[in-house]
Design a protein around this motif. Structure first.
Motif, PDB file in Angstrom:
ATOM      1  N   MET A  20      39.307  12.800  28.901  1.00  0.00           N
ATOM      2  CA  MET A  20      39.971  11.684  28.591  1.00  0.00           C
ATOM      3  C   MET A  20      41.242  11.690  29.293  1.00  0.00           C
ATOM      4  N   LEU A  21      41.383  12.595  30.563  1.00  0.00           N
ATOM      5  CA  LEU A  21      42.466  12.604  31.545  1.00  0.00           C
ATOM      6  C   LEU A  21      42.228  11.210  32.430  1.00  0.00           C
ATOM      7  N   THR A  22      42.305  10.093  31.945  1.00  0.00           N
ATOM      8  CA  THR A  22      41.989   9.064  32.733  1.00  0.00           C
ATOM      9  C   THR A  22      43.191   7.770  32.330  1.00  0.00           C
ATOM     10  N   LEU A  31      39.048   2.389  31.647  1.00  0.00           N
ATOM     11  CA  LEU A  31      38.078   2.145  30.322  1.00  0.00           C
ATOM     12  C   LEU A  31      37.974   0.574  30.215  1.00  0.00           C
ATOM     13  N   GLU A  59      35.308  12.907  18.541  1.00  0.00           N
ATOM     14  CA  GLU A  59      36.778  12.567  17.957  1.00  0.00           C
ATOM     15  C   GLU A  59      37.267  11.484  19.350  1.00  0.00           C
ATOM     16  N   ASN A  60      37.111  11.649  20.352  1.00  0.00           N
ATOM     17  CA  ASN A  60      37.465  10.821  21.764  1.00  0.00           C
ATOM     18  C   ASN A  60      36.989   9.619  21.140  1.00  0.00           C
ATOM     19  N   TYR A 111      39.049   7.849  18.533  1.00  0.00           N
ATOM     20  CA  TYR A 111      40.561   7.538  19.048  1.00  0.00           C
ATOM     21  C   TYR A 111      40.348   6.142  19.742  1.00  0.00           C
ATOM     22  N   LEU A 129      41.830   2.165  18.911  1.00  0.00           N
ATOM     23  CA  LEU A 129      42.567   1.182  19.760  1.00  0.00           C
ATOM     24  C   LEU A 129      42.673  -0.512  19.672  1.00  0.00           C
TER      25      LEU A 129
END
Lengths: 485, 485
Positions: B6-8, B13, B65-66, B69, B73
Motif C-alpha cells: 500500500m506504500l504507493t 491506482l 483489508e487493503n 479500504y 474511497l
C-alpha cells in the motif's frame, strides 16, 4: 508500525546491564525530552509523534529471537537477558498533547521510573518525536504561506524511507495539510488521499487529447488534468479545456488542471484566463514543482492564480532543516520516589540542562492569546489573582510583569505505573486542535521570517535551584572532587 | 520490513484503473529509474537499496483489508478491485548491483512489463532507492574524509523515523561505516553494533570516577569512557586514566575515551599527551559531536589525534542534501514485447528523458580504472579491439576517443517473468564490493569538493534516436497535433 523494541542504541543496553551489575536495579530517574533550537529559524514548533510513542511503549517486549541476537554479541550476562525477557515499562509519562505549539527547553515528554526502564526508551522516543514534530512544524508553515489554499502532501517518493513517508504524512496532516498522496498513510491514519495522473499516463496514449479523454472517461467527476507534458499553453490547457467542456456538456463537473513545471505565476495567470474565457470558471488550478513555504509565498505575492498546492520533497524531508535536535536528559535521580535534581554542565551555557521534576505553565491574556510560558517545578502554584513578574533566565534584567492572566499546564498524564491513563485523540481532532492552538499565538510569533521570540522563562524557584547546583558542581570540579583523588 | 504494497501514491491506482477502463490491460511499458543531479556537489553516487526493492516486489500482494479500504474511497470499480486481488508482479527487472558508483541519467533500475503492474511500483522503488543511495553516498564521503579512521554510525535518534534509522544504518555500512549504534539494524542486517555509555550514566553516580569504575566493572574489556560530562581535561581524562591504569593492572585492555563536545583538535591533542604520559599509549580517542565529512577533514588537517569517529545527524539525515531526486520515467511502451521508444520533452533540456530500452556500458583502461560510461541501446555491441569516439550529448563538440579498453555492462537481470533470477549478496560482500568499485574511480572524481566530472555519454545510436523523437514531437506541437483539433 512494527514492534520497535529493538530500535535502540546499543549503549542503552550496555548501561542497563551496568545498572544491574552496580546495584542500581531499583534506582529511579526522571528524563526530559526537549529541544534547544527552533527549526527553520521560526517562532514555534508543533509537537507531534506522541501516539507513536504510546504505541511503542505499549508494545515493548523482547522476543526470544531478540534475546538470542543480544546473547550472540557476547556482551551481556544471563541475569540481564532474563531481566529483558520480563521487561515492560512500569513508570509514569507526562506529555504535551500533539498539536500544541512548543518552544525551546520545554519538557515535551517527562519520563519517570526505574532507570533500568527509562534509559531504554530514549532512542525510540527521540526518533519519533524529533521527526514528526519537525514535519508538523514545517507543514504548518507551508499551510500559513498558502493562506487558505489547500496543501496536498505528496513527498512519499523522496521521503527518507517508508516510515518517513507515512509518519511524515501524518505529521503534515496535523500541521494542516488537507490530504496526502500516500495510500498507506490514508489507510492507516484516515488521512484523505488525493492524486490524479502522471506524465507517463499522457505519454502512453497516441496524443495528449486522447490521454485526457481516457482519464475523463475513467473519472468523469474527479478529472484534474496534468497539462505540462508537451507545452502548457500551446497544447495542455487547450486540450484540457476541450475535455472540460465535453465533461460539462455531459453534466459532470470538470475539476481542473495541474501545472507541474515552468513559471507558475505566469502560467497560472494565462491558464486562468484561458479557462475563464472558455467558461470553465469553477475549474481549479493546482500548482506543484519543488515548492516550499518561501516559494509559495513569493509566487502568491506575484499574483499567481493557484487554488491548491502540491508539496513534496521540501515538506516530507524538511529540506532546509532536516533534523530537530531533541534530546533526552536526566533531570533527577533517586529511589523509592524520593528524587534529587540533577543537571549537566557544559562550557556552552545553552547546553546546561534544567534540573528537577518540572512542568510548563502557559499564561494567557483575557483575549485568550498566549503571553509567555514558565518552566516551573512540579509543585509550584501560580495564582491568577496576583500579578507575576517573570525574567529571562540568561539576561535576568529582562523582566515582564503579567497581570490579569489565566494559566494552563501543558503536560498531561499519559502513563501511570506503566498503564495508559489518557485517551488518544483522533487525527482529525488533533488537526483541529493544532489549528485552534496556533490561533492563540500572536501573528508576530508565527511570522515565517524573523519572528518575534515567544517568552519562555524559568520560575524563580527553578532558577534558584539551577544556580545552586551549578555552584556546587563548579566548586567540586575546582576542588578536584569529581572523583579525581 | 513490513509489507509495502500500500506504500504507493494514489495516482498510481487511479491510472491503473484508467488503463483497464481504456482497454490497456495488456499494454506494456519500460520504466527507468535515474537521477539528474549528484548529491553534495560530489563526483559520484553509490547505488543502494536494491535488496529492499526485491523484498518489496516479492511480497507485493493486496490483502482483503487493503481492498476494503480502497473500496471505501468510492473511486474504484469492482473489476479493478478484482484485478488487485490477484495482483502480482510478472515482469522483468534489471538493476545496477548495490555498491556500484553511478552517475546522472544512468538507468539504475529498468522495469519492463504490463503497465498495469509497472506503474504501481514507481513510488516504493523511488522511496527505497532514493534514500539508501543518498546515505550510502554520504557515508562513503565521510569514510573518505576520515582516511582510514573507522566511522561509527549513531544517528538513529535524529533519523527521519524508524526505517530511516535502520535502512540508513544499512546504507551507511555499504558506504564503508564500520558499525552502527542501532541494535535493530544490527539484528536485521548483521551490521556490527557499537556503543558504550551516555552522560546520564555519569550523572547517576555520586562522582565521575565512581561512574567510570562502575562501567569498568561491568565491561572491563570494552571500556570506552565518555570524558566530557564535567570538564574534559580537569576531570574526565584524569579520571579515565586512573580507571584505565586500574584495568590494565588487572590484566584487561583499556579501550580508551570519547570526546563529545568542545574543540576536538585541541582536546584530542591534550588528551593524547596525558594518556601517553600515563603509559596508556594503546588507548584510543573517539571523537563525536555534529560531525560530517567537512568537519572531519578540517579537524584532521589541523592535527587532531582522533582514532575513530562517531557520526550521527549529518550522516543519517544527509543534512546538507537531504533528498536524492531519483525519478521513474517511461522509456518505451508497446504490446506483446514490441516496444516503441518514448521520451518526455521539457523546456528544461536537462529534464528531457532518454528514450528506448537502454543499458549502461562502463569503459575501463588496462589498469582497471573507469574512463567513461556510455548509455546505449540494449542491442548495441562495443568491440574491445576497435577504438571508440564518444561525445557529450549536450556539448556535442566535446569528444574523446577510447582505445585499449575493456567494457562491462552495469545492469544485471534481477527478475524475469516475475521470478527473481539473481542471488542477493550478503551485506558484508556489498560493502567489500563497494570499496573495490570506488577504487576503480580516479581520485579526482572522488574529491569531496569540486570533483572532476566523470564522463557519461550517449551512444551515437541513442543520441540519433533522441534527436528524431524530439523533432517529431516539436513538429507535432507546432502543427497542433498533440490532439488539439
Amino acid at each position: 508500525m512494527e514492534n520497535l523494541t529493538m530500535l535502540t542504541d546499543l549503549y542503552q543496553l550496555t548501561m542497563m546491564q551496568g545498572y544491574l551489575v552496580n546495584g542500581c536495579r531499583d534506582k529511579e530517574a526522571v528524563f526530559d525530552v526537549f529541544f534547544r533550537t527552533l527549526p527553520f529559524k521560526g517562532g514555534y514548533a508543533l509537537v507531534s509523534g506522541l501516539e507513536q510513542v504510546v504505541e511503542y511503549i505499549e508494545n515493548l517486549t523482547f522476543r526470544e529471537e531478540n534475546l538470542a541476537y543480544l546473547r550472540s554479541l557476547n556482551l551481556f550476562n544471563e541475569d540481564f537477558i532474563q531481566e529483558l525477557r520480563n521487561f515492560r515499562f512500569t513508570g509514569d509519562i507526562d506529555a504535551v498533547p500533539e498539536g500544541t505549539p512548543v518552544f525551546p527547553y520545554e519538557p515535551l515528554i517527562r519520563v519517570k521510573g526505574r532507570i533500568f526502564e527509562t534509559q531504554l526508551l530514549e532512542t525510540a522516543i527521540l526518533n519519533l518525536i524529533n521527526f514528526e514534530t519537525l514535519i508538523a512544524t514545517k507543514a504548518s508553515r507551508v499551510v500559513a504561506a498558502a493562506n487558505g489554499g489547500p496543501i496536498m502532501e505528496f513527498g512519499l517518493r523522496r521521503a527518507q524511507g517508508p516510515d518517513a513517508g507515512t509518519l511524515g504524512a501524518r505529521a503534515a496532516f496535523i500541521g494542516g495539510c488537507q490530504s496526502t498522496s500516500n495510500v498507506l498513510a490514508g489507510e492507516r491514519y484516515g488521512i484523505p488521499v488525493s492524486g490524479t495522473q502522471a506524465h507517463s499516463w499522457i505519454q502512453c496514449f497516441p496524443s495528449e487529447l486522447e490521454a485526457f479523454r481516457a482519464y475523463a472517461r475513467t473519472f468523469p467527476d474527479g478529472c484534474l488534468l496534468l497539462v505540462d507534458t508537451y507545452s502548457v499553453l500551446e497544447s495542455g490547457v487547450p486540450n484540457a479545456i476541450k475535455v472540460g467542456l465535453e465533461l460539462e456538456a455531459e453534466g459532470h463537473h470538470f475539476q481542473g488542471i495541474r501545472l507541474d513545471s515552468g513559471d507558475l505565476t505566469y502560467l497560472s495567470r494565462e491558464a486562468r484566463r484561458m479557462l475563464d474565457e472558455a467558461g470553465l470558471k469553477s475549474a481549479i488550478i493546482v500548482g506543484s514543482n519543488d515548492l516550499d513555504e518561501e516559494t509559495i509565498f513569493a509566487i502568491r505575492s506575484q499574483g499567481a492564480l493557484i487554488d491548491a498546492w502540491g508539496v513534496g520533497t521540501h515538506l516530507i524531508t524538511s529540506k532546509d532543516s532536516p533534523s530537530l535536535g531533541g534530546v533526552y536528559k536526566l533531570a533527577a535521580e533517586g529511589e523509592k520516589g524520593i528524587f534529587h535534581p540533577r543537571l549537566k554542565v557544559s562550557e556552552n551555557i545553552a547546553k546546561i540542562t534544567n534540573p528537577g521534576i518540572k512542568k510548563i505553565v502557559r499564561f494567557y491574556d483575557r483575549a485568550g492569546k498566549a503571553m509567555a510560558d514558565v518552566i516551573a517545578l512540579e509543585d509550584e502554584v501560580f495564582n491568577d489573582r496576583k500579578s507575576l513578574t517573570i525574567f529571562d533566565p540568561i539576561q535576568t534584567w529582562k523582566r515582564k510583569t503579567l497581570t490579569n492572566f489565566h494559566t494552563r499546564e501543558l503536560l498531561v498524564p499519559v502513563f501511570r505505573g506503566g498503564k495508559r491513563v489518557c485517551e488518544l485523540p483522533k487525527l482529525q481532532e488533533i488537526q483541529a486542535y493544532a489549528k485552534k492552538e496556533l490561533n492563540t499565538l500572536w501573528d508576530e510569533v508565527k511570522r515565517l521570517t524573523n519572528p518575534h521570540r515567544y517568552i519562555v522563562d524559568l520560575s524563580a524557584n527553578l532558577f534558584e535551584l539551577k544556580q545552586q547546583l551549578l555552584l556546587t558542581i563548579h566548586n567540586d570540579i575546582k576542588a578536584n572532587n569529581q572523583g579525581v583523588e
